[in-house]
Scaffold this active site. Structure first.
Site, PDB file in Angstrom:
ATOM      1  N   ASP A   1       0.788  -1.240   0.000  1.00  0.00           N
ATOM      2  CA  ASP A   1       0.000   0.000   0.000  1.00  0.00           C
ATOM      3  C   ASP A   1       0.817   1.286   0.000  1.00  0.00           C
ATOM      4  O   ASP A   1       0.251   2.361   0.193  1.00  0.00           O
ATOM      5  CB  ASP A   1      -0.935   0.009   1.226  1.00  0.00           C
ATOM      6  CG  ASP A   1      -2.046  -1.015   1.084  1.00  0.00           C
ATOM      7  OD1 ASP A   1      -2.648  -1.076   0.001  1.00  0.00           O
ATOM      8  OD2 ASP A   1      -2.308  -1.754   2.045  1.00  0.00           O
TER       9      ASP A   1
ATOM     10  N   ASP B   1      -6.839  -3.603  -6.021  1.00  0.00           N
ATOM     11  CA  ASP B   1      -6.484  -2.316  -5.408  1.00  0.00           C
ATOM     12  C   ASP B   1      -5.039  -1.908  -5.722  1.00  0.00           C
ATOM     13  O   ASP B   1      -4.691  -0.730  -5.743  1.00  0.00           O
ATOM     14  CB  ASP B   1      -6.620  -2.380  -3.878  1.00  0.00           C
ATOM     15  CG  ASP B   1      -7.806  -3.191  -3.382  1.00  0.00           C
ATOM     16  OD1 ASP B   1      -8.245  -4.102  -4.091  1.00  0.00           O
ATOM     17  OD2 ASP B   1      -8.277  -2.924  -2.269  1.00  0.00           O
TER      18      ASP B   1
HETATM   19  N1  GLY Z   1      -7.344  -1.268  -0.377  1.00  0.00           N
HETATM   20  C1  GLY Z   1      -8.288  -1.682   0.594  1.00  0.00           C
HETATM   21  C2  GLY Z   1      -9.673  -1.240   0.314  1.00  0.00           C
HETATM   22  O1  GLY Z   1      -9.996  -0.671  -0.687  1.00  0.00           O
HETATM   23  O2  GLY Z   1     -10.498  -1.491   1.173  1.00  0.00           O
END
Ligand code: GLY
Length: 397
Positions: free
Chosen positions: A115, A174
């Site tokens: 992330d 994501d």
């Molecule tokens: N990247 C985690 C979410 O979108 O919940």
């Protein structure tokens, strides 16, 4: 006039009022929203402890919920502060953003998840864009280098989460969003290898993550030996076979952003196909704020995910920059509709309420019974981004 006709007329006039069309109206809506956001973030700022980041608000307990700095959302609050500083010139917003960057900086070495793009680019990326302070650029370039440690050559992708009982080598849709950190860094003094990794990951994701209708699985679990997917699953959606709403928005935003950096037609085509799937989905409500999963039939008791709507609006505004004619108009109309409805009391907080967050009704993860129907920092971030994008790209000065 009989009763029935009166009701029809009233409903029709309400619909007309809510429906976005004239640009002058949108200018007013956007300006009001941004002014409101500045005031509202002062409310939020007063409650945020110095050593953590806001995450959501517990309305029942009237309590801010915070996160540590390694949590994936840690970059959104400082990013929103930078956006609002850019709009208002309010020095106290900048000061708050700088304080948050000072505690976030150490995460440039964090290798525990994928992330870093969300965490370090939404925050330091905006800080550098606005201030051109070379110290911020250094942080971005270091974070990009750190993210490459999660690249797995055998699967041609960046591993999202560490292996667990559930997954061996999971890659989630994501992750497309984290590629912005790599692409930007490659274009701004970092190694070319950063862009190579981003593009390889994006190409692998086109092959393995998407179904023939351009909806996306949430999680592909890879086999590091063979390099092939071993399972296609969900973590936050309604079912493995479903279209988790925020995941679809991440995909749309991700490929639009990849086209911005690379000008590769395959990314533009992917973004257009995803947009087409979303915009024409039979379960997309009239106000274009998605239910939490496109595969769940809608209804008054089914939760919306405002964050998915805000991300989609921001992405469609960018896709509108790369398209023309009827297609562009369709993207902008949907983005406008989302913005106008998010600016209505159905979704926008009452001033001073909602713990200082801007938007109501987002969903973190229904399967995990976590953050259901709450404000979230990333819903606010992409909403403010969409407002600024609309103002910059589509309103005459
Ligand atoms: N990247 C985690 C979410 O979108 O919940």
């Amino acid at each position: 006039m009989n009763q029935k006709l009166l009701v029809v007329c009233l409903c029709f006039s309400q619909l007309l009022q809510a429906q976005p069309d004239a640009q002058t109206d949108l200018r007013k809506v956007i300006d009001n929203d941004l002014k409101f956001a500045v005031q509202q973030y002062h409310v939020l700022m007063n409650t945020v402890p110095a050593d953590s980041m806001p995450r959501t608000y517990n309305a029942a307990a009237d309590r801010l919920v915070t996160s540590n700095l390694e949590w994936w959302t840690s970059g959104f609050y400082p990013g929103t502060l930078w956006y609002l500083y850019e709009f208002s010139g309010d020095a106290s917003l900048r000061k708050a953003a700088e304080q948050k960057l000072s505690i976030l900086e150490k995460e440039k070495y964090y290798t525990g998840n994928h992330d870093l793009g969300f965490m370090m680019f939404c925050s330091f990326g905006n800080a550098y864009r606005i201030t051109k302070d070379p110290a911020y650029k250094e942080v971005i370039l270091t974070a990009a280098q750190t993210l490459t440690k999660r690249y797995r050559p055998s699967i041609k992708a960046i591993q999202s989460w560490d292996s667990s009982a559930a997954f061996r080598c999971p890659v989630i849709i994501d992750n497309m969003m984290n590629l912005e950190l790599l692409e930007w860094s490659a274009a701004n003094g970092g190694e070319n290898q950063l862009a190579d990794i981003a593009e390889t990951h994006a190409n692998t994701t086109i092959i393995n993550h998407f179904r023939p209708d351009y909806s996306t699985w949430h999680v592909i679990d890879y086999d590091l030996q063979t390099g092939l997917p071993r399972a296609k699953k969900t973590a936050q959606g309604a079912a493995d076979s479903s279209s988790w709403a925020r995941g679809q928005s991440w995909g749309l935003y991700g490929y639009t952003m990849m086209y911005r950096f690379t000008r590769k037609k395959s990314y533009l085509m992917q973004a257009r196909h995803i947009a087409d799937y979303l915009i024409h989905h039979p379960n997309l409500p009239a106000d274009k704020i998605p239910y939490w999963d496109y595969s769940v039939p809608g209804g008054p008791d089914v939760k919306r995910d405002v964050s998915a709507g805000a991300i989609m609006a921001s992405a469609l505004l960018e896709l509108g920059q790369y398209t023309t004619g009827k297609e562009k108009k369709e993207y902008l109309d949907v983005a406008k509709t989302i913005i106008v409805y998010l600016s209505s009391p159905a979704y926008l907080a009452t001033p001073g309420k909602n713990g200082g967050f801007l938007l109501l009704h987002s969903v973190g993860s229904i399967p995990h019974k976590s953050e259901i129907d709450v404000p979230l920092t990333y819903a606010d971030y992409y909403f403010v981004e969409a407002l600024l994008r609309y103002k910059k790209w589509y309103l005459k000065k």
